[in-house]
Enzyme design. Sequence first.
Site, PDB file in Angstrom:
ATOM      1  CG  ASP A 122      75.576 -22.540 -24.235  1.00 52.00           C
ATOM      2  OD1 ASP A 122      76.279 -22.053 -25.126  1.00 52.00           O
ATOM      3  OD2 ASP A 122      76.012 -23.284 -23.338  1.00 52.00           O
TER       4      ASP A 122
ATOM      5  CD1 TRP B  81      80.434 -16.942 -22.291  1.00 50.12           C
ATOM      6  CD2 TRP B  81      82.099 -16.643 -20.828  1.00 50.12           C
ATOM      7  NE1 TRP B  81      80.335 -17.909 -21.317  1.00 50.12           N
ATOM      8  CE2 TRP B  81      81.331 -17.757 -20.419  1.00 50.12           C
ATOM      9  CE3 TRP B  81      83.191 -16.256 -20.057  1.00 50.12           C
ATOM     10  CZ2 TRP B  81      81.645 -18.495 -19.271  1.00 50.12           C
ATOM     11  CZ3 TRP B  81      83.498 -16.987 -18.918  1.00 50.12           C
ATOM     12  CH2 TRP B  81      82.735 -18.104 -18.532  1.00 50.12           C
TER      13      TRP B  81
HETATM   14  C1  FRU Z   1      78.848 -24.037 -24.135  1.00 49.29           C
HETATM   15  C2  FRU Z   1      79.243 -23.723 -22.703  1.00 49.29           C
HETATM   16  C3  FRU Z   1      78.597 -24.664 -21.743  1.00 49.29           C
HETATM   17  C4  FRU Z   1      78.586 -23.884 -20.483  1.00 49.29           C
HETATM   18  C5  FRU Z   1      78.301 -22.501 -20.986  1.00 49.29           C
HETATM   19  C6  FRU Z   1      78.914 -21.406 -20.176  1.00 49.29           C
HETATM   20  O1  FRU Z   1      78.869 -22.935 -24.964  1.00 49.29           O
HETATM   21  O2  FRU Z   1      80.638 -23.775 -22.597  1.00 49.29           O
HETATM   22  O3  FRU Z   1      79.250 -25.905 -21.654  1.00 49.29           O
HETATM   23  O4  FRU Z   1      77.617 -24.316 -19.589  1.00 49.29           O
HETATM   24  O5  FRU Z   1      78.796 -22.437 -22.298  1.00 49.29           O
HETATM   25  O6  FRU Z   1      78.499 -20.163 -20.622  1.00 49.29           O
END
Ligand code: FRU
Length: 715
Positions: A296, A320
């Site tokens: 994000d 991630w």
């Molecule tokens: C959306 C999300 C958010 C969270 C972030 C973690 O893509 O799941 O809700 O804060 O990514 O990386």
Amino acid sequence: MKWFCVASVLAASLLHVGRTTGDDKAEIVFADFEGSDYGMWQTSGTAFGSGPAKGTLAGQMPVSGFLGQGLVNSFLGGDGPTGKLTSPEFTIERKFVGFLIGGGGYEKQTCMNLLVDGKVVRDATGPNTQGGGSEQLEPAAWDVSDLLGKTARIEIVDDATGGWGHVNVDQIVFTDRRPVGLVKRQSRELVAEKRFLLFPVRTGAAKRNVKLSVDGRAERQFEIELADRDAEWWAPLDVGAWKGKKLVVEVDKLAEDSQALAALKQGDDAVPPGEAYREALRPQLHFSPRRGWLNDPNGLAFYQGQYHVFFQHNPYGWAWGNMHWGHAVGRDLVHWREIGEALYPDSLGPMFSGSAVVDWNNTSGFGRDGKPPLVLFYTAAGNPTVQCLAYSNDGGKTFTKYAHNPVVEQFTPGNRDPKVIWHEPSRRWVMVLYVESPDKKHLIDFLTSSDLKQWTLASQTEGFFECPDLFELPLDGNAGRKKWVLTAASSEYQVGTFDGERFTPETPKLPGHRGRGFYAAQTFSDIPAADGRRIQVGWLQAPSPGMPFNQCLSVPLKLDLVTTPDGPRLTWSPVKELEQLRTGRQVFPAGALEPGQSKKVALQSELLDIAAVIEPAKAAEVVLDVRGVALAYDAAKQELTVNGQRAPAPLVDGKLDLRILVDRTVLEVFANGGLVYVPMPAIVPADNRNFSVSAKGGAARLEKLELHALSSIWE
Ligand code: FRU
């Protein structure tokens, strides 16, 4: 459990060692679990199903570390089910049994046993007994040289029903060559001399936990796929603040022959000059992190003459994890300079998404010398999950986390993604926050504050998931007719009113973008006052396989609200600043496009900005081939298809207007004055430089077709 030997060498404990010399017989792969069933193995109970799993099972954290496609994975139906998987009899003819094992760490309950004469003579378990943990299989081995010639069986047991009540096994081999063991807690000391400590990474390697201590204090902790040898890329960790100090890098476990710690090096550049941004799949029009994973966009703000883009960042991996806030700045919404991590994970958890505001009136008291601070709001995603703030008084170079964090306690687990705005009529701050209700409803909470530190819940609304945003837009550019828009990660939205506490929708939930992989977009706060634009940036889920980085952001998008026969609707268009990238132009003359005739051009550039106005007229279909990516307009259905994805796009006065941005891993398509926004991750074939347009079923008319060659945003 019997390892061949458990030795302690300084801080390192060897999980298993042993030696073989000469006369090694060929290795036997006893079971690789690649088939659709278990072959001669017998199952009882239900945990193992009727055959090997193909990787991760439903509801399971990602399973890694197995070989090929299949493995034994008793998470079938979750942790609850139990069972046993027993091998056929075999004769022990090699000195070692090597295997991969993961899952629960419960002796006798989530384990693999070697049986001789019906008795357990060796056993092993996975590593996990606590919440969290990892679904990664790790190599393990038994020394069975004292059992040569015996008849044996192997059994894989799942007799546990609670957390980590499952076991994963793969690649059982009989070998005379001692399998390489794992060494726990290896460390290396260095003195910080340069700006970056560079970690060798191989995407897909086993994940290791690294702790960096400075003068005896743990400062950084993260997971990383360390390359045991031959680094694929190097992950930079900024140690600039600790020059001259003693650094200790400790790794939880490493293969005993791993070169990873020895390979650690220091450098003055995060990426060697000359290499950055030149990779084959580096998007050239879209911001991507120099190294690691991005999701994000966070904290979008204009502050002291610069645009700031923060982003969910894993600095140490392609996928991630380890959520930090990466940070880039720029002066024109086109060119960006990544300047390092703004927020590191801390004792409250990893740094999840959030937003930024300029505290013009210093309501928070964080400002210094009459200058307004830049204040970041983020989710610390530990347990509990809480909302925190950090501020900068040096133009956004460094951030101080507020001493009394969190500013919003947990409502329910997983509440997250605070977006804070200034609400002028009530002269208060408003926070929109994603909260899951105890009965699993997706809620947005609206909180208010006068000082950014104390927050009061004002109202709630239902139906939006993650990353909410709330902003006001003039309808049809009329400043006297403003409306509020509530949106969230999917980009669906509602238009309505907002009184500083409560959002009242005037439309149903409306679809946002019509493409793929556009998520968690957010709009900028404090765009220069004279400007008044509402600019949004989204995460584009466009992978860059094989690269030392992954994913990118959309181009900055100008949002407008227009009246349509169906009511007010959002439009998306690339910000005008992007036009400065245009370097050359190829123009198709206006005129008829006869059916069967294809107008072609060899492109001057791989990076394109295409603007078209097409009148399908008598054509049933108009087809554009953009470097091998197909766009088609179906006149009867009034539907645009981009790379197989359909989007309704009604003609206006019989015409379709199109804008297409073409990058290496993604296209962004805008139609119908921006009412239709179709982001489309696609790896565009590098050597395809063709463009063509054709009509089917009748003649169409090209009113305008301009192809602009673009230069890269990376300077
Ligand atoms: C959306 C999300 C958010 C969270 C972030 C973690 O893509 O799941 O809700 O804060 O990514 O990386």
